[in-house]
Write an enzyme that holds these catalytic residues in place. Sequence first.
Site, PDB file in Angstrom:
ATOM      1  N   TYR A 211       0.786  -1.226   0.000  1.00 33.28           N
ATOM      2  CA  TYR A 211       0.000   0.000   0.000  1.00 33.28           C
ATOM      3  C   TYR A 211       0.824   1.286   0.000  1.00 33.28           C
ATOM      4  CZ  TYR A 211      -3.508   3.422   0.959  1.00 33.28           C
ATOM      5  OH  TYR A 211      -4.321   4.508   0.848  1.00 33.28           O
ATOM      6  N   GLY A 213       2.571   4.690   0.532  1.00 33.67           N
ATOM      7  CA  GLY A 213       3.929   5.057   0.893  1.00 33.67           C
ATOM      8  C   GLY A 213       4.787   3.887   1.365  1.00 33.67           C
ATOM      9  N   ALA A 265      -2.728  14.398   5.292  1.00 32.81           N
ATOM     10  CA  ALA A 265      -4.192  14.542   5.355  1.00 32.81           C
ATOM     11  C   ALA A 265      -4.643  15.841   6.020  1.00 32.81           C
ATOM     12  CB  ALA A 265      -4.831  13.319   6.019  1.00 32.81           C
ATOM     13  N   SER A 266      -3.887  16.921   5.811  1.00 31.37           N
ATOM     14  CA  SER A 266      -4.261  18.225   6.362  1.00 31.37           C
ATOM     15  C   SER A 266      -4.537  19.261   5.286  1.00 31.37           C
ATOM     16  CB  SER A 266      -3.155  18.742   7.278  1.00 31.37           C
ATOM     17  OG  SER A 266      -3.027  17.927   8.407  1.00 31.37           O
ATOM     18  N   LYS A 268      -3.027  19.456   1.729  1.00 30.58           N
ATOM     19  CA  LYS A 268      -2.105  19.841   0.655  1.00 30.58           C
ATOM     20  C   LYS A 268      -2.727  19.626  -0.721  1.00 30.58           C
ATOM     21  CE  LYS A 268       1.155  17.126   1.995  1.00 30.58           C
ATOM     22  NZ  LYS A 268       0.461  16.649   3.204  1.00 30.58           N
ATOM     23  N   ASN A 392      -8.688   6.372   4.779  1.00 24.59           N
ATOM     24  CA  ASN A 392      -7.462   6.698   4.031  1.00 24.59           C
ATOM     25  C   ASN A 392      -7.536   6.140   2.607  1.00 24.59           C
ATOM     26  OD1 ASN A 392      -4.838   7.886   3.837  1.00 24.59           O
ATOM     27  ND2 ASN A 392      -3.892   5.876   4.117  1.00 24.59           N
ATOM     28  N   ARG A 425      -3.783  20.952  11.319  1.00 24.16           N
ATOM     29  CA  ARG A 425      -5.153  20.950  11.817  1.00 24.16           C
ATOM     30  C   ARG A 425      -5.081  21.344  13.263  1.00 24.16           C
ATOM     31  NH1 ARG A 425      -9.182  17.672   9.612  1.00 24.16           N
ATOM     32  NH2 ARG A 425      -8.528  17.049   7.538  1.00 24.16           N
ATOM     33  N   ARG A 520     -11.570  26.412  -1.318  1.00 24.35           N
ATOM     34  CA  ARG A 520     -11.091  27.432  -2.258  1.00 24.35           C
ATOM     35  C   ARG A 520     -11.018  28.820  -1.627  1.00 24.35           C
ATOM     36  NH1 ARG A 520     -15.600  27.229  -6.920  1.00 24.35           N
ATOM     37  NH2 ARG A 520     -14.258  28.823  -7.822  1.00 24.35           N
TER      38      ARG A 520
END
Length: 613
Positions: A211, A213, A265-266, A268, A392, A425, A520
């Site tokens: 999986y 990374g 997961a913040s 990018k 994820n 976060r 946005r």
Amino acid sequence: MVDVDKVLDEAGLTNPHVREYVSYWAGVTGAEQIEVVSAADDERLLQESLEAGELLPVTGGRYYSRSYSKDTARSEERTVVATSNPEDKGVYNNWKPADETVKTLTERMTGASVGKTMYVIPYLMAPAGSPLEAYAAGVELTDSRPVVQQMIRMARVGIDYINNLEDPNSFVRAVHVTGDLPNLGQGTDNDQRLFATVADQRTILHFGSSYGGNALLGKIAHGLRQACYDGRASGKFLAEQFLLLGIKDKETGEEFHVVGGFPSASGKTNLSMTLSPDALGERYEVTFYGDDIAWIWVGEDGKLRAFNPENGVFGVAKDTNEKTNPGAIQAILPGSGAIFTNVAYNEKTQEVWWEGLTKHHPDDLDGWIDWKGERIADRIDDELGEPWAHPNSRFTTPISQVPNAAPDFDDAAGVPIDAIIFGGRTRDREPLIRAITDVAEGVYDGLTLGAEATAAADGLEGVLRYDPMSMRPFLAYEEGDYARHWLKIIGEATDKPVFAHVNWFQRDAEDGHFLWPGYRENVRALLWLLQFKKGEVKGQQSPVGIIPTEDELDLRGLELPQKDLDRILSLDLARWKQEMGFREEHLKQFKLPEEIWEAHKRVAAAIDEAAQA
Ligand code: GTP
Ligand code: SPV
Ligand code: MN
């Protein structure tokens, strides 16, 4: 035994060092066959995987894959950086001696690919011709065909990248062996998985996962960990888990480039693919360069420059929809060749779904299976509320499919960097944006970046933790040396970038709603920063940087409760005072240069002074 020389001759793989490396690992792993692949093999490999049932078809020439249910994220505990120099041991890099690590992994990999094909993937983690090319070439060996398809989307893959190296020995040796996934004791005391970057040997050995990374070695292991090490060893560059975007002012023709470190997961991928807010889109255009990795160096012109070493996007699926990230939705449309991993899939209609794609899951449960492959219609009472997709779950798609991809994303010279931003976060304390003009204070801010951990790392969701520069899971050497290397590289740049800390995730203390609409609309904060850099707005000085005044921030077309706006443009000094104590404990673990401690003391003194006033 397979005749390795014959296979490599037929493939035209001439680099003698690569040949020797392939032969050696073919012998260790016991692979039955060897196949050298390039991007041109994509279609054929996909067909083979469909026939073998490794992939399922998604409408419009797209693909669905599921990874083993205990293999759905990076495992930070099982990931190590190994070198032969104990001084490389840091707080976060799980340092291990090189010799014993190579020995352990060689043992685990011995005979572990018997009966399988070992794919040879020559790749480049840089635009071709880049000044950092010497650090970018690699050859991944993998016994997983889906890993090849993912690598073809995420990296530049082809034999020429390694046949024509200036120094034929300057490639990263990246060996991936899947192992017997149901029998590796994931998460137990006898966990057989081990993911090692043997940095001073430029060798990556990953065993026990197929999986993300853990398995696409060009991305995280080479593009971040190995490159982090090489950047310092060569003294030439920084490799960071950063997005890279451009903002074009269509009125003046000016173009700005921003790199941003946000922990996994913040946000990018979302920010780099974002569009300008509706009300400002006439004038400003946001362009995509990269969503996860930037290599940063000082160019011959003295400017800080950066490129994205990747060729694709491995994005979080959850909550990706037309409203939150229309760019991502376009990048995975029929015809994109996207691969979806661990989302929900409909065996009859060949559609995919994940939480947040639409407000409610499809009404008709017929044909749907969840990320574990179980039929949704068979769920019993207490299972009904469980997510269909893994939190994820991801999509993989090449940059060529990203609608706002910058025309020069592939430029070997990279782009000049105007601003470096950090953002985690954080549910309280951090304002919307605060600009920092002093380099040591900017580096200090990155080192004290904090975030609530998310599902991108196994079992840590919701835990608040420091994540220096968003590199905590990817640092290759000691944090104090890392800080010194940052100060050196930025110090060498003639035009200093402006630093800033951003936070899209501040919440109301009572009902928990996000105080800022995010997505946005985040562009508005960046536009203020660029105006600040040009001297067009002054902001208000605070103890932790310069915060926009309400009228400086372009809020046209946004309806925001005054109470929320006041909160995100002010500081909670009591919380900051408390935070400085936590920071001191955090920083004390590292062998930091004096400049960083001085920056810390300046900020602490400014907070004390403001609190007394
Ligand atoms: P990695 O690929 O793991 O490194 O993650 P990433 O930093 O690229 O994160 P990504 O952009 O995929 O965002 C992760 C999650 O944060 C998604 O569920 C997004 O919907 C959510 N998110 C992103 N930006 C915002 C924002 O501005 N506000 C809010 N509330 N949520 C956001
Ligand atoms: C991250 O977790 O930061 C990612 C996804 O970018 S993975 O490739 O799995 O590391
Ligand atoms: Mn990432």
